[in-house]
Motif scaffolding. Sequence first.
Motif, mmCIF file in Angstrom:
data_model
loop_
_atom_site.group_PDB
_atom_site.id
_atom_site.type_symbol
_atom_site.label_atom_id
_atom_site.label_comp_id
_atom_site.label_asym_id
_atom_site.label_seq_id
_atom_site.Cartn_x
_atom_site.Cartn_y
_atom_site.Cartn_z
ATOM 1 N N TYR A 15 0.854 -1.147 -0.121
ATOM 2 C CA TYR A 15 0.001 0.035 -0.109
ATOM 3 C C TYR A 15 1.071 1.333 0.042
ATOM 4 C CZ TYR A 15 -3.580 3.419 1.596
ATOM 5 O OH TYR A 15 -4.291 4.361 2.010
ATOM 6 N N PHE A 16 1.945 1.210 0.873
ATOM 7 C CA PHE A 16 2.771 2.469 0.930
ATOM 8 C C PHE A 16 3.640 2.633 -0.370
ATOM 9 C CE2 PHE A 16 3.539 3.752 5.350
ATOM 10 C CZ PHE A 16 2.207 3.713 6.068
ATOM 11 N N ASP A 17 4.084 1.255 -0.882
ATOM 12 C CA ASP A 17 4.656 1.521 -2.215
ATOM 13 C C ASP A 17 3.913 1.867 -3.208
ATOM 14 O OD1 ASP A 17 7.148 0.576 -3.650
ATOM 15 O OD2 ASP A 17 5.757 -0.454 -4.576
ATOM 16 N N ALA A 18 2.703 1.705 -3.414
ATOM 17 C CA ALA A 18 1.805 1.797 -4.428
ATOM 18 C C ALA A 18 1.613 3.431 -4.392
ATOM 19 C CB ALA A 18 0.266 1.171 -4.393
ATOM 20 N N HIS A 19 1.450 4.068 -3.337
ATOM 21 C CA HIS A 19 1.341 5.363 -2.793
ATOM 22 C C HIS A 19 2.401 6.223 -3.206
ATOM 23 C CE1 HIS A 19 -2.987 5.989 -1.840
ATOM 24 N NE2 HIS A 19 -2.843 5.026 -0.906
ATOM 25 N N ALA A 20 3.630 5.802 -2.959
ATOM 26 C CA ALA A 20 4.973 6.293 -3.395
ATOM 27 C C ALA A 20 4.903 6.226 -4.752
ATOM 28 C CB ALA A 20 6.113 5.544 -2.664
ATOM 29 N N GLN A 21 4.606 5.479 -5.566
ATOM 30 C CA GLN A 21 4.716 5.324 -6.895
ATOM 31 C C GLN A 21 3.632 6.362 -7.690
ATOM 32 O OE1 GLN A 21 7.291 3.556 -8.370
ATOM 33 N NE2 GLN A 21 7.607 3.141 -6.354
ATOM 34 N N LEU A 22 2.794 6.643 -7.034
ATOM 35 C CA LEU A 22 1.597 7.487 -7.536
ATOM 36 C C LEU A 22 1.841 8.818 -7.092
ATOM 37 C CD1 LEU A 22 -1.426 5.140 -7.139
ATOM 38 C CD2 LEU A 22 -0.031 5.434 -9.085
ATOM 39 N N GLN A 23 2.947 9.368 -6.698
ATOM 40 C CA GLN A 23 3.040 10.750 -6.147
ATOM 41 C C GLN A 23 2.687 11.719 -7.306
ATOM 42 O OE1 GLN A 23 4.028 12.303 -3.225
ATOM 43 N NE2 GLN A 23 3.710 10.199 -2.442
ATOM 44 N N THR A 31 -1.823 14.902 -3.921
ATOM 45 C CA THR A 31 -1.713 13.454 -4.210
ATOM 46 C C THR A 31 -2.523 12.519 -3.553
ATOM 47 O OG1 THR A 31 -0.013 13.339 -2.683
ATOM 48 C CG2 THR A 31 0.769 14.469 -4.669
ATOM 49 N N THR A 32 -2.192 11.289 -4.137
ATOM 50 C CA THR A 32 -3.050 10.142 -3.617
ATOM 51 C C THR A 32 -2.702 9.834 -2.280
ATOM 52 O OG1 THR A 32 -1.848 8.685 -4.935
ATOM 53 C CG2 THR A 32 -3.691 9.168 -5.879
ATOM 54 N N SER A 33 -1.549 9.980 -1.966
ATOM 55 C CA SER A 33 -0.736 9.630 -0.546
ATOM 56 C C SER A 33 -1.249 10.719 0.365
ATOM 57 C CB SER A 33 0.723 9.691 -0.477
ATOM 58 O OG SER A 33 1.220 10.728 -1.142
ATOM 59 N N GLU A 34 -1.364 12.175 -0.049
ATOM 60 C CA GLU A 34 -2.023 13.153 0.855
ATOM 61 C C GLU A 34 -3.432 12.809 1.126
ATOM 62 O OE1 GLU A 34 0.442 16.867 -0.357
ATOM 63 O OE2 GLU A 34 -1.282 16.420 -1.637
ATOM 64 N N LEU A 35 -4.324 12.435 0.039
ATOM 65 C CA LEU A 35 -5.652 11.924 0.598
ATOM 66 C C LEU A 35 -5.647 10.729 1.327
ATOM 67 C CD1 LEU A 35 -7.023 12.111 -3.244
ATOM 68 C CD2 LEU A 35 -7.479 13.637 -1.200
ATOM 69 N N ALA A 36 -4.840 9.904 1.238
ATOM 70 C CA ALA A 36 -4.714 8.546 2.063
ATOM 71 C C ALA A 36 -4.215 8.986 3.714
ATOM 72 C CB ALA A 36 -4.174 7.523 1.707
ATOM 73 N N GLY A 37 -3.646 9.995 3.938
ATOM 74 C CA GLY A 37 -3.014 10.505 5.130
ATOM 75 C C GLY A 37 -1.842 10.124 5.283
ATOM 76 N N LEU A 38 -0.951 9.735 4.167
ATOM 77 C CA LEU A 38 0.443 9.564 4.237
ATOM 78 C C LEU A 38 1.371 10.479 3.802
ATOM 79 C CD1 LEU A 38 0.086 6.112 2.174
ATOM 80 C CD2 LEU A 38 0.116 6.186 4.786
ATOM 81 N N ASP A 39 2.122 10.899 4.841
ATOM 82 C CA ASP A 39 3.189 11.958 4.436
ATOM 83 C C ASP A 39 4.441 11.363 3.909
ATOM 84 O OD1 ASP A 39 4.715 10.960 6.589
ATOM 85 O OD2 ASP A 39 4.002 12.499 7.958
ATOM 86 N N ARG A 40 5.286 12.193 3.310
ATOM 87 C CA ARG A 40 6.523 11.951 2.579
ATOM 88 C C ARG A 40 7.299 11.078 3.531
ATOM 89 N NH1 ARG A 40 9.150 13.324 -2.052
ATOM 90 N NH2 ARG A 40 7.284 14.784 -2.590
ATOM 91 N N THR A 41 7.543 11.262 4.820
ATOM 92 C CA THR A 41 7.967 10.625 5.568
ATOM 93 C C THR A 41 7.882 9.077 5.673
ATOM 94 O OG1 THR A 41 8.883 12.437 6.951
ATOM 95 C CG2 THR A 41 9.351 10.622 8.034
ATOM 96 N N LYS A 42 6.604 8.828 5.797
ATOM 97 C CA LYS A 42 6.209 7.456 6.025
ATOM 98 C C LYS A 42 6.654 6.804 4.607
ATOM 99 C CE LYS A 42 2.191 8.069 9.064
ATOM 100 N NZ LYS A 42 0.722 8.062 9.296
ATOM 101 N N LEU A 43 6.377 7.302 3.561
ATOM 102 C CA LEU A 43 6.712 6.817 2.258
ATOM 103 C C LEU A 43 8.053 6.704 2.067
ATOM 104 C CD1 LEU A 43 4.107 8.839 -0.192
ATOM 105 C CD2 LEU A 43 3.856 6.397 0.840
ATOM 106 N N GLU A 44 8.806 7.668 2.682
ATOM 107 C CA GLU A 44 10.402 7.351 2.269
ATOM 108 C C GLU A 44 10.815 6.322 3.380
ATOM 109 O OE1 GLU A 44 11.887 11.331 2.750
ATOM 110 O OE2 GLU A 44 11.408 11.730 0.725
ATOM 111 N N HIS A 45 10.249 6.056 4.544
ATOM 112 C CA HIS A 45 10.680 5.042 5.514
ATOM 113 C C HIS A 45 9.619 4.072 5.834
ATOM 114 C CE1 HIS A 45 14.280 7.288 5.826
ATOM 115 N NE2 HIS A 45 13.233 8.559 6.165
ATOM 116 N N PRO A 46 8.916 3.222 4.909
ATOM 117 C CA PRO A 46 8.008 2.612 5.288
ATOM 118 C C PRO A 46 7.809 1.507 6.229
ATOM 119 C CG PRO A 46 8.905 1.925 3.181
ATOM 120 C CD PRO A 46 9.620 3.075 3.646
#
Length: 136
Positions: A15-23, A31-46
């Motif tokens: 899930y984290f990887d998919a959102h990182a790829q869809l930045q 971005t889709t990650s912002e809508l999902a409540g995932l900030d850049r830190t979470k995506l960079e350090h899953p």
Amino acid sequence: NLIFWTNYAQMRVEYFDAHAQLQHLIVRGKTTSELAGLDRTKLEHPFDSIMVELVKDMAQHGLHPNMIANAIQQRIHELEKNRKLSSSGIFRSGGEVMSSIEPSSIVTPGTTARELALAAAERRAREQQKKNKDDR
């Protein structure tokens, strides 16, 4: 219980990887990650982010995520490896390095082991049919 938590954690990695790829995708100005409540830190350090989540969730069942940490790291490495192979234009299929890309050879994030096995079986069947035609 550990099988459930291992599967859950690996799905969170995907899930984290998919959102990182869809930045690059923007929906309603975010971005889709912002809508999902995932900030850049979470995506960079899953790994760290997932471990923090799991500490809370697994504690209710008397478990700790250190028990499944290796499986989480392994899935992160698998996705990174697949992404590197995909970006280089070389795909592994059945142990062979392929330079000619067939649509069935492309591994996308979220592809299950069953789907990969089916694609490999279909490819082998096509190759066998071609070989049989050539032998005639």
